[in-house]
Design a protein around this motif. Structure first.
Motif, PDB file in Angstrom:
ATOM      1  N   ARG A 117       0.842  -1.195   0.000  1.00 52.74           N
ATOM      2  CA  ARG A 117       0.000   0.000   0.000  1.00 52.74           C
ATOM      3  C   ARG A 117       0.884   1.254   0.000  1.00 52.74           C
ATOM      4  NH1 ARG A 117      -5.294   0.159   1.090  1.00 52.74           N
ATOM      5  NH2 ARG A 117      -5.254  -1.859   2.159  1.00 52.74           N
ATOM      6  N   GLU A 118       1.963   1.201   0.789  1.00 53.52           N
ATOM      7  CA  GLU A 118       2.906   2.324   0.818  1.00 53.52           C
ATOM      8  C   GLU A 118       3.581   2.507  -0.535  1.00 53.52           C
ATOM      9  OE1 GLU A 118       5.673   2.668   4.116  1.00 53.52           O
ATOM     10  OE2 GLU A 118       4.415   1.314   5.301  1.00 53.52           O
ATOM     11  N   PHE A 119       3.941   1.398  -1.175  1.00 53.84           N
ATOM     12  CA  PHE A 119       4.595   1.517  -2.480  1.00 53.84           C
ATOM     13  C   PHE A 119       3.705   2.265  -3.467  1.00 53.84           C
ATOM     14  CE2 PHE A 119       4.794  -0.065  -6.849  1.00 53.84           C
ATOM     15  CZ  PHE A 119       6.083   0.334  -7.196  1.00 53.84           C
ATOM     16  N   PHE A 120       2.442   1.902  -3.518  1.00 53.28           N
ATOM     17  CA  PHE A 120       1.562   2.536  -4.499  1.00 53.28           C
ATOM     18  C   PHE A 120       1.262   4.002  -4.178  1.00 53.28           C
ATOM     19  CE2 PHE A 120       0.514  -1.974  -5.436  1.00 53.28           C
ATOM     20  CZ  PHE A 120       0.798  -1.955  -6.794  1.00 53.28           C
ATOM     21  N   GLN A 121       1.600   4.423  -2.960  1.00 52.17           N
ATOM     22  CA  GLN A 121       1.433   5.834  -2.603  1.00 52.17           C
ATOM     23  C   GLN A 121       2.709   6.644  -2.848  1.00 52.17           C
ATOM     24  OE1 GLN A 121      -1.439   7.065  -2.112  1.00 52.17           O
ATOM     25  NE2 GLN A 121      -2.483   5.078  -1.982  1.00 52.17           N
ATOM     26  N   LEU A 122       3.771   5.997  -3.320  1.00 55.57           N
ATOM     27  CA  LEU A 122       5.003   6.716  -3.637  1.00 55.57           C
ATOM     28  C   LEU A 122       4.782   7.665  -4.814  1.00 55.57           C
ATOM     29  CD1 LEU A 122       7.636   3.820  -3.433  1.00 55.57           C
ATOM     30  CD2 LEU A 122       7.380   5.721  -1.812  1.00 55.57           C
ATOM     31  N   PRO A 123       5.647   8.667  -4.968  1.00 50.56           N
ATOM     32  CA  PRO A 123       5.539   9.554  -6.133  1.00 50.56           C
ATOM     33  C   PRO A 123       5.604   8.760  -7.437  1.00 50.56           C
ATOM     34  CG  PRO A 123       7.069  10.469  -4.527  1.00 50.56           C
ATOM     35  CD  PRO A 123       6.734   9.087  -4.054  1.00 50.56           C
ATOM     36  N   PHE A 124       4.917   9.255  -8.431  1.00 54.17           N
ATOM     37  CA  PHE A 124       4.838   8.588  -9.731  1.00 54.17           C
ATOM     38  C   PHE A 124       6.218   8.248 -10.276  1.00 54.17           C
ATOM     39  CE2 PHE A 124       4.862   9.047 -14.388  1.00 54.17           C
ATOM     40  CZ  PHE A 124       3.936   8.079 -14.740  1.00 54.17           C
ATOM     41  N   GLU A 125       7.166   9.172 -10.133  1.00 54.39           N
ATOM     42  CA  GLU A 125       8.507   8.981 -10.698  1.00 54.39           C
ATOM     43  C   GLU A 125       9.221   7.781 -10.079  1.00 54.39           C
ATOM     44  OE1 GLU A 125       6.934  12.845 -11.379  1.00 54.39           O
ATOM     45  OE2 GLU A 125       7.360  11.850  -9.464  1.00 54.39           O
ATOM     46  N   GLU A 126       9.000   7.551  -8.782  1.00 55.56           N
ATOM     47  CA  GLU A 126       9.638   6.417  -8.111  1.00 55.56           C
ATOM     48  C   GLU A 126       9.100   5.095  -8.654  1.00 55.56           C
ATOM     49  OE1 GLU A 126      12.110   6.083  -5.992  1.00 55.56           O
ATOM     50  OE2 GLU A 126      12.505   8.232  -5.976  1.00 55.56           O
ATOM     51  N   LYS A 127       7.803   5.030  -8.836  1.00 52.12           N
ATOM     52  CA  LYS A 127       7.209   3.793  -9.343  1.00 52.12           C
ATOM     53  C   LYS A 127       7.600   3.551 -10.797  1.00 52.12           C
ATOM     54  CE  LYS A 127       3.244   5.335  -7.929  1.00 52.12           C
ATOM     55  NZ  LYS A 127       1.838   5.576  -7.539  1.00 52.12           N
ATOM     56  N   GLN A 128       7.700   4.615 -11.566  1.00 57.21           N
ATOM     57  CA  GLN A 128       8.028   4.483 -12.979  1.00 57.21           C
ATOM     58  C   GLN A 128       9.410   3.876 -13.205  1.00 57.21           C
ATOM     59  OE1 GLN A 128       5.148   4.459 -14.895  1.00 57.21           O
ATOM     60  NE2 GLN A 128       6.537   5.350 -16.396  1.00 57.21           N
ATOM     61  N   LYS A 129      10.291   3.963 -12.216  1.00 62.73           N
ATOM     62  CA  LYS A 129      11.623   3.353 -12.347  1.00 62.73           C
ATOM     63  C   LYS A 129      11.519   1.852 -12.562  1.00 62.73           C
ATOM     64  CE  LYS A 129      13.884   6.775  -9.341  1.00 62.73           C
ATOM     65  NZ  LYS A 129      14.568   6.997  -8.025  1.00 62.73           N
ATOM     66  N   PHE A 130      10.377   1.284 -12.170  1.00 64.73           N
ATOM     67  CA  PHE A 130      10.197  -0.168 -12.269  1.00 64.73           C
ATOM     68  C   PHE A 130       9.162  -0.540 -13.333  1.00 64.73           C
ATOM     69  CE2 PHE A 130      11.723   0.777  -8.020  1.00 64.73           C
ATOM     70  CZ  PHE A 130      12.733  -0.155  -7.862  1.00 64.73           C
ATOM     71  N   ALA A 131       8.887   0.389 -14.266  1.00 68.97           N
ATOM     72  CA  ALA A 131       7.882   0.136 -15.304  1.00 68.97           C
ATOM     73  C   ALA A 131       8.200  -1.154 -16.059  1.00 68.97           C
ATOM     74  CB  ALA A 131       7.814   1.314 -16.266  1.00 68.97           C
ATOM     75  N   ASN A 132       7.171  -1.958 -16.297  1.00 71.94           N
ATOM     76  CA  ASN A 132       7.408  -3.272 -16.903  1.00 71.94           C
ATOM     77  C   ASN A 132       7.197  -3.260 -18.418  1.00 71.94           C
ATOM     78  OD1 ASN A 132       4.620  -3.218 -17.174  1.00 71.94           O
ATOM     79  ND2 ASN A 132       4.287  -5.228 -16.255  1.00 71.94           N
ATOM     80  N   SER A 133       7.484  -4.408 -19.026  1.00 73.86           N
ATOM     81  CA  SER A 133       7.255  -4.618 -20.448  1.00 73.86           C
ATOM     82  C   SER A 133       6.541  -5.956 -20.610  1.00 73.86           C
ATOM     83  CB  SER A 133       8.584  -4.637 -21.216  1.00 73.86           C
ATOM     84  OG  SER A 133       9.236  -5.887 -21.056  1.00 73.86           O
ATOM     85  N   PRO A 134       5.957  -6.224 -21.780  1.00 78.37           N
ATOM     86  CA  PRO A 134       5.262  -7.497 -21.963  1.00 78.37           C
ATOM     87  C   PRO A 134       6.190  -8.694 -22.134  1.00 78.37           C
ATOM     88  CG  PRO A 134       5.138  -6.176 -23.954  1.00 78.37           C
ATOM     89  CD  PRO A 134       5.757  -5.310 -22.911  1.00 78.37           C
ATOM     90  N   VAL A 135       7.492  -8.484 -22.126  1.00 78.05           N
ATOM     91  CA  VAL A 135       8.426  -9.606 -22.272  1.00 78.05           C
ATOM     92  C   VAL A 135       8.293 -10.563 -21.102  1.00 78.05           C
ATOM     93  CG1 VAL A 135      10.829 -10.293 -22.478  1.00 78.05           C
ATOM     94  CG2 VAL A 135      10.035  -8.215 -23.620  1.00 78.05           C
ATOM     95  N   THR A 136       8.313 -10.017 -19.874  1.00 83.79           N
ATOM     96  CA  THR A 136       8.201 -10.852 -18.672  1.00 83.79           C
ATOM     97  C   THR A 136       7.080 -10.401 -17.743  1.00 83.79           C
ATOM     98  OG1 THR A 136       9.706  -9.487 -17.357  1.00 83.79           O
ATOM     99  CG2 THR A 136      10.691 -11.239 -18.699  1.00 83.79           C
ATOM    100  N   TYR A 137       6.555  -9.204 -17.968  1.00 84.68           N
ATOM    101  CA  TYR A 137       5.548  -8.594 -17.097  1.00 84.68           C
ATOM    102  C   TYR A 137       6.130  -8.173 -15.743  1.00 84.68           C
ATOM    103  CZ  TYR A 137       1.353  -9.211 -19.913  1.00 84.68           C
ATOM    104  OH  TYR A 137       0.389  -9.105 -20.887  1.00 84.68           O
ATOM    105  N   GLU A 138       7.400  -8.454 -15.479  1.00 87.39           N
ATOM    106  CA  GLU A 138       7.960  -8.160 -14.164  1.00 87.39           C
ATOM    107  C   GLU A 138       8.113  -6.654 -13.986  1.00 87.39           C
ATOM    108  OE1 GLU A 138      11.135 -10.051 -11.071  1.00 87.39           O
ATOM    109  OE2 GLU A 138      11.530 -10.283 -13.212  1.00 87.39           O
ATOM    110  N   GLY A 139       7.606  -6.148 -12.856  1.00 89.01           N
ATOM    111  CA  GLY A 139       7.705  -4.735 -12.558  1.00 89.01           C
ATOM    112  C   GLY A 139       6.345  -4.080 -12.395  1.00 89.01           C
ATOM    113  N   TYR A 140       6.338  -2.770 -12.538  1.00 90.60           N
ATOM    114  CA  TYR A 140       5.155  -1.932 -12.313  1.00 90.60           C
ATOM    115  C   TYR A 140       4.356  -1.843 -13.606  1.00 90.60           C
ATOM    116  CZ  TYR A 140       2.693   2.527 -11.296  1.00 90.60           C
ATOM    117  OH  TYR A 140       1.759   3.516 -11.107  1.00 90.60           O
ATOM    118  N   GLY A 141       3.104  -2.294 -13.568  1.00 86.21           N
ATOM    119  CA  GLY A 141       2.317  -2.348 -14.789  1.00 86.21           C
ATOM    120  C   GLY A 141       0.893  -1.873 -14.610  1.00 86.21           C
ATOM    121  N   SER A 142       0.185  -1.777 -15.740  1.00 83.77           N
ATOM    122  CA  SER A 142      -1.200  -1.303 -15.713  1.00 83.77           C
ATOM    123  C   SER A 142      -2.082  -1.986 -16.745  1.00 83.77           C
ATOM    124  CB  SER A 142      -1.255   0.218 -15.949  1.00 83.77           C
ATOM    125  OG  SER A 142      -0.588   0.914 -14.917  1.00 83.77           O
TER     126      SER A 142
END
Length: 360
Positions: free
Chosen positions: A103-128
């Protein structure tokens, strides 16, 4: 699997939409009338408690109590595809802390979460989003996906570094849920009349069995009657252990053409059978279609732990469960081949597993 290196369309962070103050959701999130959670073509939606099973009873000195508990699990897998487990051996404090840290992670600033943005290769990371179809209707959810097993895929550097205790807590949580998953697969194996380690070995044993976590964040939605947090689907893997948000229910299961809202029990896990167990059991156990609804008053966090076959492991009906009267319903397929469907198409009910049935 042949997957794109990047998403085919710009990613929309649902939390950012929710926090922008919009009063109407974008068309990309509006589901067709037949798929909406409160439409007039649905039969009634009601709340229900799926079977609750006390795993501590399996340690009883009373043989009748032990057998009764095994029978309850068997009945739940055959008739419901879902059940809840209490006294499961996982620390309640660890469960609460892990849910809170996400819950705390998802309340972090957008820029912090974006550092972990995922891709469809593995889906690992922050996705939507799940699935890569251009123009597909999207779900009202953000998530973080990570691997625990096999060890070759586990990379804690890809996990959130903030909050500072996140990696340590998440690692400990994963260890405990792997233990619980292995215990549950033993129970399922025994109830199918197989050796207790049958499912574990079929999944690839200690070296190849896979396990992963999807931390889901369902933001407040101004029009919850038009969209879903997660579209109808059955889980493609083995078994799922869900730690729900107990403040407000969101999980619904399809039963007898009704959508039933599951009431979460504090300190219990919601367990469901995945498609690979349906295949392995030759449909004695059945995965069940489910979805997630959202609401306008409260955001929700849930943690879905998936215990699956190794990606290159071939899954087929157990030989012991195939007879002249009950021939094999499914052809062998690796888990990588199977799950590529949902990774490309996104959630699509039970269309994948139903399409794989061998002609009788």
């Amino acid at each position: 699997m042949s997957l794109l290196q990047s998403w085919p369309e710009p990613i929309i962070r649902v939390q950012s939409l929710s926090e922008s103050g919009i009063r109407k959701i974008p068309d990309r999130f509006v589901k067709p009338l037949s798929d909406r959670p409160y439409n007039f073509t649905d039969t009634r939606t009601s709340s229900v408690n799926v079977p609750l099973i006390d795993l501590e009873n399996l340690n009883s000195s009373n043989e009748f109590v032990r057998k009764e508990t095994l029978d309850l699990v068997s009945h739940a897998c055959r008739e419901w595809g879902f059940f809840q487990v209490a006294n499961h051996g996982v620390s309640h404090e660890l469960m609460e802390k892990t849910r809170a840290i996400w819950r705390e992670f998802f309340q972090l600033p957008f820029e912090e979460k974006q550092k972990f943005a995922n891709s469809p290769v593995t889906y690992e990371g922050y996705g939507s989003r799940i699935g890569m179809e251009v123009g597909a209707k999207l779900d009202w959810c953000d998530y973080f996906f990570l691997h625990y097993l096999p060890e070759a895929l586990k990379d804690e550097k890809k996990w959130p570094c903030l909050p500072v205790s996140c990696r340590k807590l998440v690692a400990e949580y994963g260890q405990e849920l792997v233990k619980l998953s292995r215990r549950l697969t033993k129970i399922l194996s025994i109830n199918l009349g197989l050796n207790e380690d049958y499912i574990h070995k079929s999944f690839g044993g200690d070296c190849e069995t896979s396990a992963c976590l999807r931390a889901n964040f369902y933001p407040k939605c101004p029009e919850p009657d038009l969209t879903l947090g997660l579209s109808p689907h059955s889980d493609p893997g083995g078994i799922t252990l869900l730690l729900p948000d107990t403040d407000i229910a969101g999980l619904q299961i399809r039963r007898d053409n009704n959508w039933l809202t599951v009431k979460p029990i504090p300190n219990a896990f919601i367990v469901n059978v995945g498609d690979q167990i349906q295949v392995l059991s030759n449909a004695i156990y059945k995965s069940v279609e489910h979805r997630v609804i959202v609401n306008s008053n409260k955001e929700r966090v849930s943690l879905a732990f998936f215990y699956n076959p190794g990606g290159h492991t071939l899954i087929k009906p157990a030989d012991e469960l195939v007879t002249n009267d009950c021939p094999a319903l499914y052809s062998p397929m690796t888990f990588n081949e199977y799950r590529s469907f949902i990774r490309i198409k996104g959630p699509c009910g039970k269309s994948q597993i139903e399409s794989l049935k061998s002609p009788r």
